[in-house]
Enzyme design. Sequence first.
Site, PDB file in Angstrom:
ATOM      1  N   HIS A  18      68.771   8.591 112.499  1.00 47.75           N
ATOM      2  CA  HIS A  18      69.397   8.052 111.559  1.00 47.75           C
ATOM      3  C   HIS A  18      70.328   6.817 111.900  1.00 47.75           C
ATOM      4  O   HIS A  18      70.456   5.618 111.260  1.00 47.75           O
ATOM      5  CB  HIS A  18      70.098   8.825 110.421  1.00 47.75           C
ATOM      6  CG  HIS A  18      69.320  10.020 110.050  1.00 47.75           C
ATOM      7  ND1 HIS A  18      69.968  11.290 110.041  1.00 47.75           N
ATOM      8  CD2 HIS A  18      68.386  10.008 109.499  1.00 47.75           C
ATOM      9  CE1 HIS A  18      68.997  12.131 109.585  1.00 47.75           C
ATOM     10  NE2 HIS A  18      68.016  11.267 108.974  1.00 47.75           N
ATOM     11  N   LYS A  42      67.836  21.261  97.919  1.00 45.55           N
ATOM     12  CA  LYS A  42      67.548  21.633  99.340  1.00 45.55           C
ATOM     13  C   LYS A  42      68.451  22.543 100.011  1.00 45.55           C
ATOM     14  O   LYS A  42      68.315  22.842 101.074  1.00 45.55           O
ATOM     15  CB  LYS A  42      67.767  20.227 100.034  1.00 45.55           C
ATOM     16  CG  LYS A  42      66.570  19.246  99.862  1.00 45.55           C
ATOM     17  CD  LYS A  42      66.398  18.291 100.834  1.00 45.55           C
ATOM     18  CE  LYS A  42      65.162  17.494 100.919  1.00 45.55           C
ATOM     19  NZ  LYS A  42      65.095  16.547 102.096  1.00 45.55           N
ATOM     20  N   ARG A  91      59.240   8.479 110.658  1.00 50.57           N
ATOM     21  CA  ARG A  91      59.201   8.868 111.658  1.00 50.57           C
ATOM     22  C   ARG A  91      57.681   9.308 112.362  1.00 50.57           C
ATOM     23  O   ARG A  91      57.424   8.796 113.362  1.00 50.57           O
ATOM     24  CB  ARG A  91      59.865  10.353 111.956  1.00 50.57           C
ATOM     25  CG  ARG A  91      61.184  10.354 111.976  1.00 50.57           C
ATOM     26  CD  ARG A  91      61.835  11.803 112.122  1.00 50.57           C
ATOM     27  NE  ARG A  91      60.921  12.484 111.150  1.00 50.57           N
ATOM     28  CZ  ARG A  91      61.528  13.351 109.968  1.00 50.57           C
ATOM     29  NH1 ARG A  91      62.930  13.382 110.036  1.00 50.57           N
ATOM     30  NH2 ARG A  91      60.843  14.001 109.572  1.00 50.57           N
ATOM     31  N   SER A 129      66.755  16.692 110.912  1.00 50.41           N
ATOM     32  CA  SER A 129      67.834  17.176 110.823  1.00 50.41           C
ATOM     33  C   SER A 129      67.413  18.443 110.661  1.00 50.41           C
ATOM     34  O   SER A 129      68.314  19.414 111.282  1.00 50.41           O
ATOM     35  CB  SER A 129      68.374  16.838 109.419  1.00 50.41           C
ATOM     36  OG  SER A 129      68.798  15.597 109.420  1.00 50.41           O
TER      37      SER A 129
END
Length: 159
Positions: A18, A42, A91, A129
Amino acid sequence: MKTTVVYPGTFDPITNGHADIVRRAVRLFDRVVLAVAANPNKAPFFSLDERIGLARETLKGVERVEVLGFDGLLAKFVAEQGGRVILRGLRAVSDFEHEFQLAGMNRWLAPELETLFLTPAEEYAYVSSSLVREIASLGGDISHFVSPPVKAALDARVG
């Protein structure tokens, strides 16, 4: 022309991937807002305030970057910030379908906004993450994937 770009995400936690995207974005735009989403759906590992604080620590010294939290529609937040561009990170090809859907919906909600995609440096292309949280919770070394403040916070959390 001055342009504000908004890079949104949950950033739970912010990774070196990030940060890499933010550092490259400041070379392209006059102002970069790292928009940390509340996103309670989330079930974040860190609270919104903790994620904002960790992102600010990670990006300390990077000029023209603001870290702000938000809750609600991204398109509305971007407009409130005077943004013209939504920056998204990709990604892998597997990220593209979801990001493409989001870009289309944001275009419908706010046709004046553009969505741009950046990929992280190759060394961070596989870092997420959720993987960082999992490695940390299993006692693995995450120092290559996150800044020292984020590593310390994760170590303290999973202790």
